[in-house]
Design an enzyme around this catalytic site. Sequence first.
Site, mmCIF file in Angstrom:
data_model
loop_
_atom_site.group_PDB
_atom_site.id
_atom_site.type_symbol
_atom_site.label_atom_id
_atom_site.label_comp_id
_atom_site.label_asym_id
_atom_site.label_seq_id
_atom_site.Cartn_x
_atom_site.Cartn_y
_atom_site.Cartn_z
ATOM 1 N N GLU A 68 94.888 31.908 1.953
ATOM 2 C CA GLU A 68 95.977 32.872 2.104
ATOM 3 C C GLU A 68 95.757 34.148 1.300
ATOM 4 O OE1 GLU A 68 100.249 30.841 2.848
ATOM 5 O OE2 GLU A 68 99.345 30.275 0.967
ATOM 6 N N LYS A 98 106.167 35.828 4.807
ATOM 7 C CA LYS A 98 106.657 34.684 4.048
ATOM 8 C C LYS A 98 107.575 33.801 4.880
ATOM 9 C CE LYS A 98 108.152 33.315 -0.424
ATOM 10 N NZ LYS A 98 106.961 32.448 -0.533
ATOM 11 N N ASN A 129 114.819 41.379 14.726
ATOM 12 C CA ASN A 129 113.896 40.393 14.179
ATOM 13 C C ASN A 129 113.857 39.243 15.172
ATOM 14 O OD1 ASN A 129 112.507 38.542 12.549
ATOM 15 N ND2 ASN A 129 114.344 37.898 11.488
ATOM 16 N N GLY A 130 112.686 38.795 15.558
ATOM 17 C CA GLY A 130 112.588 37.681 16.506
ATOM 18 C C GLY A 130 111.837 38.102 17.754
ATOM 19 N N TRP A 163 106.973 42.659 10.989
ATOM 20 C CA TRP A 163 105.777 41.831 11.171
ATOM 21 C C TRP A 163 105.565 41.842 12.675
ATOM 22 C CZ3 TRP A 163 104.318 37.284 13.669
ATOM 23 C CH2 TRP A 163 103.116 36.700 13.227
ATOM 24 N N ARG A 182 108.864 39.677 4.121
ATOM 25 C CA ARG A 182 109.054 39.171 5.484
ATOM 26 C C ARG A 182 108.129 39.824 6.504
ATOM 27 N NH1 ARG A 182 113.731 36.275 5.921
ATOM 28 N NH2 ARG A 182 113.595 36.501 8.166
ATOM 29 N N CYS A 192 109.948 40.010 9.803
ATOM 30 C CA CYS A 192 110.767 41.209 9.900
ATOM 31 C C CYS A 192 111.953 41.068 8.949
ATOM 32 C CB CYS A 192 111.281 41.516 11.288
ATOM 33 S SG CYS A 192 109.986 41.807 12.470
ATOM 34 N N HIS A 213 82.221 10.462 5.269
ATOM 35 C CA HIS A 213 82.359 10.317 6.711
ATOM 36 C C HIS A 213 82.128 11.636 7.450
ATOM 37 C CE1 HIS A 213 83.678 6.236 6.136
ATOM 38 N NE2 HIS A 213 84.595 6.657 5.268
ATOM 39 N N LYS A 239 95.984 27.945 -0.422
ATOM 40 C CA LYS A 239 96.262 29.099 -1.272
ATOM 41 C C LYS A 239 95.069 30.051 -1.303
ATOM 42 C CE LYS A 239 99.423 28.556 -1.706
ATOM 43 N NZ LYS A 239 100.802 28.266 -1.418
ATOM 44 N N GLU A 248 96.636 21.919 -0.584
ATOM 45 C CA GLU A 248 97.399 23.081 -1.075
ATOM 46 C C GLU A 248 96.464 24.090 -1.764
ATOM 47 O OE1 GLU A 248 100.085 24.627 -0.983
ATOM 48 O OE2 GLU A 248 100.434 25.620 -2.893
#
Length: 616
Positions: A492, A611, A102-103, A76, A27, A2, A508, A489, A485
Site C-alpha cells: 500500500e 481509505k 459520491n458513489g 476518487w 477519501r 469521494c 509447498h 502495508k 498485514e
Amino acid sequence: MCGIVGYVGPNSTIDVLLGGLKRLEYRGYDSAGIAVLTDEGHLGTRKRAGKLGILADDLDEAPLPDGHTGIGHTRWATHGGPTDGNAHPHLGDDGKLALIHNGIIENFAELKQELVDAGASFTSETDTEVAALMVGDVYKKTGDLTTAMQRVVARLEGAFTLLVMHQDVPGVVVGARRNSPLVIGLGDGENFLGSDVAAFVEHTKRAMEIGQDEIVTIRPGSVEVTDFAGNPVPTREFEVAWDATAAEKGGWPSFMKKEISEEPEAVGKTLLGRVHEGAVTLPELDDLTGALTDIDRVVILGCGTAAYAGMLGKYAIETWARIPVDVELSHEFRYRDPVLSERTLVVSVSQSGETMDTLMAVKYAKENGARTLSICNTQGSTIPRESDAVLYTHAGPEVAVASTKAFVAQVTALYLLGLHLAAVRGTLDAAQVAAQLEELQNIPAKLDQVLESTASRIAEFTPWLGDTQSVLFLGRHVGYPVALEGALKLKEVAYIHAEGFAAGELKHGPIALIEPGQIVIVLVPSPRHENTLHPKVVSNIQEIRARGARVIAIAELGDKAVAPFADEVIRIPYAGPLFEPLLGVVPLHIFAMELATAKGLDVDQPRNLAKSVTVE
Ligand code: G6P
C-alpha cells in the site's frame, strides 16, 4: 470514496469547505472542487485535478467571491479520469445549480441517452453530470430543490450521496443518500453536511444520522429529514466522541507515523470501561444476549486490514469460546450462496463503517436470517446502523489511508468478544477469563516498549533496503495474519511487491521464490509458548537462509535461538500466543512507513487508493 461537505451559515463558506475537505481528503485525492453562492446571488465554482492543495493554491491566486452557502468535493475517480472537467461540482439548470456526488449511478448511461435525446449536452465523462442536469430540469419545472431531489433519486440506481444547491435558493443545501455515507453537523445558526463527522468536527460535535434512502434539507436554522417519498422520518442525534485536534498531525511528519505511535492508546481506549473485576462488560451486546448462547457459528467479514484482524478473531474465538468461526472477504461472501441461519452470528469488521463490500455483505447476511454485529471505529457510519449491534473500537480518527492503529483496536474488540462469548457460553471459567483479560490489559504498556525500542532501529536499517523489489513475510498460527498485514502495508505505502505466507506452506511452493538476496521477514513465535511452533519456524529460517535469503526476524526478547540465523532481529516483549500479534505487527507497520519514506513517497495518501471504499 469521494469526500463531501456542505455548509449553510454566517461564516466564510470557503474556509469551512476547504477545512472540511482537508479532513476528508483520505477519501480520495484525484481532484477537488467547491461551489459557493454569494449574498448577491452569484454561484461561483472552482475545481482542479490533483490534491486539495492545488485547489487551495488556485483560490489563493485568484480568489472566488465568498458567501454563506456552499458545497465541496474531493474525488476518487470512477467514471472519467482525474481531470479538471471531470472534477465536481457539476452544473445543471444552465449553470445555476451545482451538484456533487459520491458513489456510482449504475443506470447513468440510459439516463444520459434520455437527456441527449432531449437535447442536453455534457461537459464531462462522469455519471454525476446526469444527476446535475436531471435535478436542474425538475427544479425548473417545480421551483423546489427538495422536490427536485426526491423526483430524481427515485430514478437513480446504484449507490450515491448527492448534495445540491441552487443560486435562486440561498441558504439551502439538499442532500440524499443511498448506500453511501452522509452525516449532518448541527451548529448554532449554521448547519453542515459531511461524508463523516471529520468534515465538521472543528465547528460542532453535535451530529445527526441520516438513514438509507433519506433526503435532508439544511438551512442555517433548520434541518429537515424525509424519506425519498417526502415523509418525515425519525432522526437520531449523537455527540462526536473526539475533537478536531485528534484528526490533526500535531507536529508529526505524517498521519501514518502519528497513528502508529497511537497504537498503544488504541488498544487501551478500546478496553476502557469494558473490563470490570476480571470480567468483560459489553452492554452494547445486550440486544444479542439470547443469540450469543444460541449461535452455532460465527462468520467474520472484512476487507484488507480489517479481514486480517478478523483472522486473528477466529483464532481467539475458537480457542476460548469453542465455536466454529469462518473468516471471509466481504466481497466474496454474498456471491457464493453462503449457508446462513438465525444461529449464525455475522461479525463485520470495518474501520470506516462505510466499506461498500462489507455493507452489502452485512445486508445480505441480515436478509438471510443471520444476527449481525459490527466492529467499527466510526460513529454515525452506515454499517453499524445496518447491524443488530455494534461494538465500537475507540482508536480515534484514522486519517492515513493505510490502516494501522485501527487494526490493533479491531483485534482488541474481537478478543473482548471472544472472551465475552466464552463467559456467556461457559467455555472458560471466571479465573480463565480474568487471566486472558490481564494479558490484554498489559498490551498497551508492552506496545509502548515496542515503539520505543524498534522505531529508530528500523529507521536505521531501512535505507539498505531502499531499492528492494520484493519482500516476503512468513508467519505461522497467529503470525500468519500478521504476515499478511505486513505484506499489505508494504504494497500500500511503499509500492513494493510483497506477499505474506503461512510459514508451513513455504515448502509447498513459495520457497521457489527464494534466491540470493531475497528479503524475508519472519514472525517468530516465542519459545516460551506451549505449542511447538518455535523450532519449526526457526527451521524455516534456516531453509531460506540456506538458499540465500536475507532474513529479518521479529522475535521475543529472550529468544536466543534466532539470532545466529537472521541478518537482523527486531525484539518484542513476551506475550501469550494469542496476544503476540498485537506486538509483532507494530514493527511491520513501522517498516512499511520507513521504507516508503526512504523512497520519498507520500505515506498518508498512497497512489490509487482511498481509505473508505464506497464502491463495490
Ligand atoms: C481500503 C483501505 C484499507 C482498509 C480497507 C477496509 O482498502 O485502503 O486500508 O483496510 O479498505 O476498510 P474498513 O474501513 O472497512 O476497515
